[in-house]
Design an enzyme around this catalytic site. Structure first.
Site, short mmCIF file in Angstrom:
data_model
loop_
_atom_site.label_atom_id
_atom_site.label_comp_id
_atom_site.label_asym_id
_atom_site.label_seq_id
_atom_site.Cartn_x
_atom_site.Cartn_y
_atom_site.Cartn_z
N SER A 162 30.57 42.59 36.97
CA SER A 162 29.97 41.55 36.19
C SER A 162 29.01 40.80 37.34
O SER A 162 29.12 40.61 38.64
CB SER A 162 31.32 40.64 35.94
OG SER A 162 30.60 39.30 35.49
N TYR B 205 37.86 34.79 37.49
CA TYR B 205 37.45 35.93 37.10
C TYR B 205 36.66 36.75 38.03
O TYR B 205 36.87 37.91 38.23
CB TYR B 205 36.94 35.42 35.70
CG TYR B 205 36.18 36.60 35.14
CD1 TYR B 205 36.55 37.77 34.60
CD2 TYR B 205 34.62 36.59 34.96
CE1 TYR B 205 35.82 38.73 34.29
CE2 TYR B 205 33.80 37.65 34.65
CZ TYR B 205 34.37 38.87 34.20
OH TYR B 205 33.75 39.72 33.73
N LYS C 156 36.95 40.53 39.89
CA LYS C 156 36.07 41.57 39.64
C LYS C 156 35.34 42.10 41.03
O LYS C 156 35.34 43.14 41.20
CB LYS C 156 34.59 41.02 38.81
CG LYS C 156 35.03 41.05 37.59
CD LYS C 156 35.18 42.35 36.53
CE LYS C 156 35.48 42.32 35.35
NZ LYS C 156 35.51 43.64 34.62
#
Length: 328
Positions: free
Chosen positions: A119, A143, A147
């Protein structure tokens, strides 16, 4: 002749299902592994479905023994930023521990290749745009940190165990299969395009526009929207790259063009001929003014270029999908 199998974790989800279709179209057999916590059975149309959590050692060992995949494409992760802030433990357990379990299962199954759904969140607040792969990695929420940790784990596995990876750092996935068979259906939905379409179709309330005073032409956030089918093609190209002996790498995926929130609202209006009711709201913490990718490295390494670069075309595919499901 038996087709080469590719194991797709999270293949019952949005980008995963589009990638399964793209894999099948060029002769691979996608094998979906999905816990079905957030996946959809209707999205699994191009190969077998194994209902399992990637953290389930016995289930994953059995899956690798049965299907003997040549590579893995790894989508299985929780993705909602706000949820990651409220409940980081769940994200670290599912995303990071899940990836470690998957990599161990790959070792046991003698599968040395993995394409990872990363991402743009690994970059955090950009120091410059467009963003290149050598931009500092400084995620600003759990988040994004999961990643980045997943990328780092894979990077460590390469020299230690010979597990090769391509990490695809994409920006804002949007649109739906142009053939109409699959599309975006998150619950809860947090992405702008489906939220705007839902407001226009009156299946949702007024769209909230967070922040009107950013340093952008119309004061709203600018993002790089890349069509989900183009993302799927990049995953297929990455599988081929690894199967041909390619070295581990990280690549951005985007169009190189940004569109503001208000421009997306207008694109939805043009697609459906219906105005999007919206209301202004205060900025959300951590929302950068502009996130746009440069994808020249992906073009060089994979030969990948997005086919759907016009925002109206991207939004029209999404509109048709959501309209077809309005009364479903």
């Amino acid at each position: 002749m038996e087709r080469t199998r590719i194991l797709v974790t999270g293949g019952a989800g949005y980008i995963g299902s589009h990638t399964c279709k793209a894999l099948s179209a060029v002769g691979f057999e996608p094998v979906t592994v999905d816990s079905m916590v957030r996946g959809h059975e209707w999205a699994v149309q191009w190969g077998p479905l194994v209902k399992a959590d990637i953290r389930d050692v016995d289930a994953m060992t059995a899956t690798f023994e049965k299907y003997r995949p040549a590579a893995v494409i790894h989508f299985a992760a929780f993705i909602e930023v706000g949820e990651s802030v409220a409940d980081p433990a769940t994200f670290y357990d599912n995303n990071v521990w899940g990836t470690l379990c998957l990599l161990r299962a790959m070792q046991r199954g003698n599968c040395p290749n993995i394409v990872f759904s990363s991402s743009a969140a690994v970059y955090g607040t950009p120091e410059q745009t467009p963003i290149r792969e050598d931009h500092p990695l400084n995620p600003i929420n759990p988040y994004g940190r999961t990643k980045l940790m997943m990328e780092q784990i894979m990077a460590d596995f390469d020299p230690a165990y010979g597990t090769h990876h391509v990490a695809l750092r994409y920006f804002n996935a949007a649109g739906a299969d142009p053939d109409g068979g699959i599309g975006e259906a998150h619950n809860p939905e947090t992405h702008l395009v489906p939220l705007a379409i839902g407001s226009a179709l009156k299946t949702r309330g007024h769209l909230k526009v967070f922040g009107q005073d950013y340093d952008t032409p119309d004061g709203t956030c600018v993002r790089d929207y890349v069509h989900v089918s183009d993302l799927a093609q990049a995953h297929v190209a990455s599988v081929r790259y690894l199967l041909d002996g390619g070295k581990s790498t990280a690549l951005n995926l985007g169009t190189g063009t940004g569109n503001s929130v208000l421009e997306i609202i207008e694109a939805v209006h043009r697609a459906g001929g219906v105005a999007v009711p919206y209301e202004n709201a205060v900025r959300r913490a951590g929302d950068p003014a502009r996130l746009v990718a440069t994808s020249t490295k992906a073009q060089s390494v994979l030969g990948w270029e997005p086919k759907y670069t016009d925002i109206d075309t991207i939004v029209q595919t999404a509109w048709r999908w959501h309209l077809s499901r309005k009364d479903a």
